[in-house]
Design a protein around this motif. Sequence first.
Motif, PDB file in Angstrom:
ATOM      1  N   MET A   1       0.835  -1.200   0.000  1.00 59.68           N
ATOM      2  CA  MET A   1       0.000   0.000   0.000  1.00 59.68           C
ATOM      3  C   MET A   1       0.873   1.255   0.000  1.00 59.68           C
ATOM      4  SD  MET A   1      -3.236   0.332   2.463  1.00 59.68           S
ATOM      5  CE  MET A   1      -4.779   0.948   1.916  1.00 59.68           C
ATOM      6  N   SER A   2       0.429   2.282  -0.746  1.00 59.68           N
ATOM      7  CA  SER A   2       1.234   3.498  -0.854  1.00 59.68           C
ATOM      8  C   SER A   2       1.217   4.261   0.476  1.00 59.68           C
ATOM      9  CB  SER A   2       0.667   4.390  -1.961  1.00 59.68           C
ATOM     10  OG  SER A   2      -0.647   4.766  -1.605  1.00 59.68           O
ATOM     11  N   ALA A   3       2.175   5.194   0.600  1.00 57.29           N
ATOM     12  CA  ALA A   3       2.235   6.022   1.805  1.00 57.29           C
ATOM     13  C   ALA A   3       1.015   6.928   1.832  1.00 57.29           C
ATOM     14  CB  ALA A   3       3.506   6.865   1.798  1.00 57.29           C
ATOM     15  N   PRO A   4       0.485   7.256   3.023  1.00 55.55           N
ATOM     16  CA  PRO A   4      -0.695   8.124   3.082  1.00 55.55           C
ATOM     17  C   PRO A   4      -0.374   9.544   2.620  1.00 55.55           C
ATOM     18  CG  PRO A   4       0.081   7.570   5.300  1.00 55.55           C
ATOM     19  CD  PRO A   4       0.913   6.796   4.344  1.00 55.55           C
ATOM     20  N   LEU A   5      -1.395  10.194   2.065  1.00 57.78           N
ATOM     21  CA  LEU A   5      -1.243  11.597   1.662  1.00 57.78           C
ATOM     22  C   LEU A   5      -1.157  12.474   2.916  1.00 57.78           C
ATOM     23  CD1 LEU A   5      -1.319  13.802  -0.559  1.00 57.78           C
ATOM     24  CD2 LEU A   5      -3.807  13.750  -0.388  1.00 57.78           C
ATOM     25  N   LEU A   6      -2.059  12.174   3.847  1.00 62.38           N
ATOM     26  CA  LEU A   6      -2.037  12.886   5.134  1.00 62.38           C
ATOM     27  C   LEU A   6      -1.789  11.864   6.230  1.00 62.38           C
ATOM     28  CD1 LEU A   6      -2.621  15.522   6.818  1.00 62.38           C
ATOM     29  CD2 LEU A   6      -4.994  14.710   6.958  1.00 62.38           C
TER      30      LEU A   6
END
Lengths: 253, 485
Positions: A1-6
């Motif tokens: 899973m990608s890193a969170p935006l926030l």
Amino acid sequence: MSAPLLDIRDLRVSVENKEILSGLSLEVRAGEVHAIMGPNGAGKSTLAQTLAGRDGYEVTGGSVLLDGEDLLDMNPEERACKGLFLGFQYPVEIPGVSNMYLLRSAVNVQRKAAGKEEINAAAFLKQARAEAARLKLKPELLKRGVNEGFSGGEKKRNEILQLAVLKPRLAVLDETDSGLDIDALKIVASGIRALRDGRRAFVLITHYERILNLVSPDRVHVLAGGSIARSGGAELVGELEASGYEPFLREAA
Amino acid sequence: MSRTAERNPEVRELLERKYRHGFVTDIESDTLPPGLDEDVIRVISARKDEPEFLLDWRLRAYRYWREAREPSWAKLNIPPIDYQAISYYSAPGAAKDAPKSLDEVDPRLLETYDKLGIPLHERARLAGVAVDAVFDSVSVATTFKSRLAEAGVIFCPFSEAVREHPELVRKYLGSVVPYRDNYFAALNSAVFTDGSFVYIPKNTKCPMELSTYFRINEQNTGQFERTLIIADEGSEVSYLEGCTAPMRDENQLHAAVVELVALKDARIKYSTVQNWYPGDEEGRGGIYNFVTKRGDCRGENSSISWTQVEAGSAITWKYPSCILRGDNSTGEFYSVAVTNNFQQADTGTKMIHIGRNTSSNILSKGISAGKAQNTYRGLVKVFPRAEGARNFTQCDSLLIGRDCGAHTFPHMDIAHPHAVVEHEATTSRISEDQLFYCRQRGLDEEDAVNLIVNGFCKQVFNMLPMEFAVEAQALMNVSLEGAIG
């Protein structure tokens, strides 16, 4: 899973030496819509103001990353240029400053920060008019002073207009649905839906399930006692309708 | 500014940003030694080949001034002025070789005007502006005389009008602002060296906007220009005035008089952007701007409108006023006064309703920042016979920071029972909410302040001719630099 935006971790915030947020954590990924609900005084607006960098909201602990960068280290205008947009609960009036002039200035400083050229004035006006029409905002309001003499509903729709034109990475909407009649609410909700895409994320702060029925959030959080008391999917909205916030307040206490 | 600094573009930009017009033009000048007595006045009058009546008038004014006292009623802290330390006449080059056309004008002088952005030469034609540029005391060049002459309009340096049209000067000079009016008007009447003269003939709309640019260059000189505008019956004119002065540590005195006469059905619009050097951040130096401006709506249905943007000067004492003598005449006053650092401004207007159905409108916007003091002072006077008089006054003050002051002194003297006089006033601080709103949209604090202040002034800026409105807006931004943070 990608890193969170926030990525908010264990955030603690005091206002006038009183702790309002006491260890709040929240991850919002690009493309997601999160709803934050909770009783009055739970700290929802404090969260919004702190994210935008308002003076008087003192961060005493924790971290906030926007797209991997330390948000708390930036001043309000840098945060805006990094793609953080706050839809205000009470949009302020700025007499004499034309609505379009402020918006075009904002577009241009943000473009400049991103190394882009200023927007062509005619192209900007065309875009702003089209978005205003979509939001059923009277054309004369574009020329008037910012929020000057606007009705409550017009002010909220004007916030969505700015959102639509500025196209931020992360939109935090602080009770944008409050005080709207059902028709205005539908317009605002469709405005938000139109802006949903894989890159942009929303944090909707609200008291009411009715906007969530129109927008259908990916995640719903209950903010109580200064931190997230419970998180779930859209089904949590119905549960809250039935039980109220009372059980969460007890849990938090 | 030194020559080296002028050659280095970065240094220049930095300096000019502080006070963009703070350069000194290095040219030979014919300057009288400091001091004032009857002989000095005789010399001024003789250099200008003035007729006897004018010298007499000057001497009467001087004798009145010698006995008069400086006014002290304004909310201003004025350090004592040594009137004997001022030179009362300064002309570029030797007086005998006065330029007859632009080609004869010292190129360095033209360069100065270039820096100021005054559209002399052909640029003026493009801009449609005829410029009478007053450099220290002598009018250097007047453009577009011929096109104006075709329309019968007279627009020339005051001293030329004295030579060419003495009958008009004699008839109208001092008829609106008599030399006994006040201390500074008396001083000006005694020693004025030049200025602009305008006459618009009957039923003529002046074919272009007229403009004068004033600049004080010589050290220790005062500038005492005199402007007289006469709009004959059914005529119309718009007049623009801009002012700058170089940066100096000493204070310099500027005491001008402007008289406007509007006859039956005539309209005069007078706009000013005042950007005299305001002094530095510590309050050192700067111009004392003590100006008497008054318009006389002498005929029926005449109108006079003043618009001013007062951004410069260490001290401003100025009340452009209207005497509404003719029935159905109207007077307007639109003002933005901005003060920063240690600047002081006491400005406003007088609307004197004498004729029937006269109306006046006053809109004043004061902005105060730093340690500055900004005062609106106004008088609305309605005479017993002024049936149907109306006035509306609005005074708004905006404060930036905690150490500045805004004051409002609206006087009303109403002698007709049915006069309608309204006054509204507001004082506000620049709001945190407005600033934060703008910053959340990406504007930095300075841009946000400029935006909000310009919004506050918008109604007044809208009254300015287009090219002045742009300059005024830019000027506000420069004036308020460093006001926040």
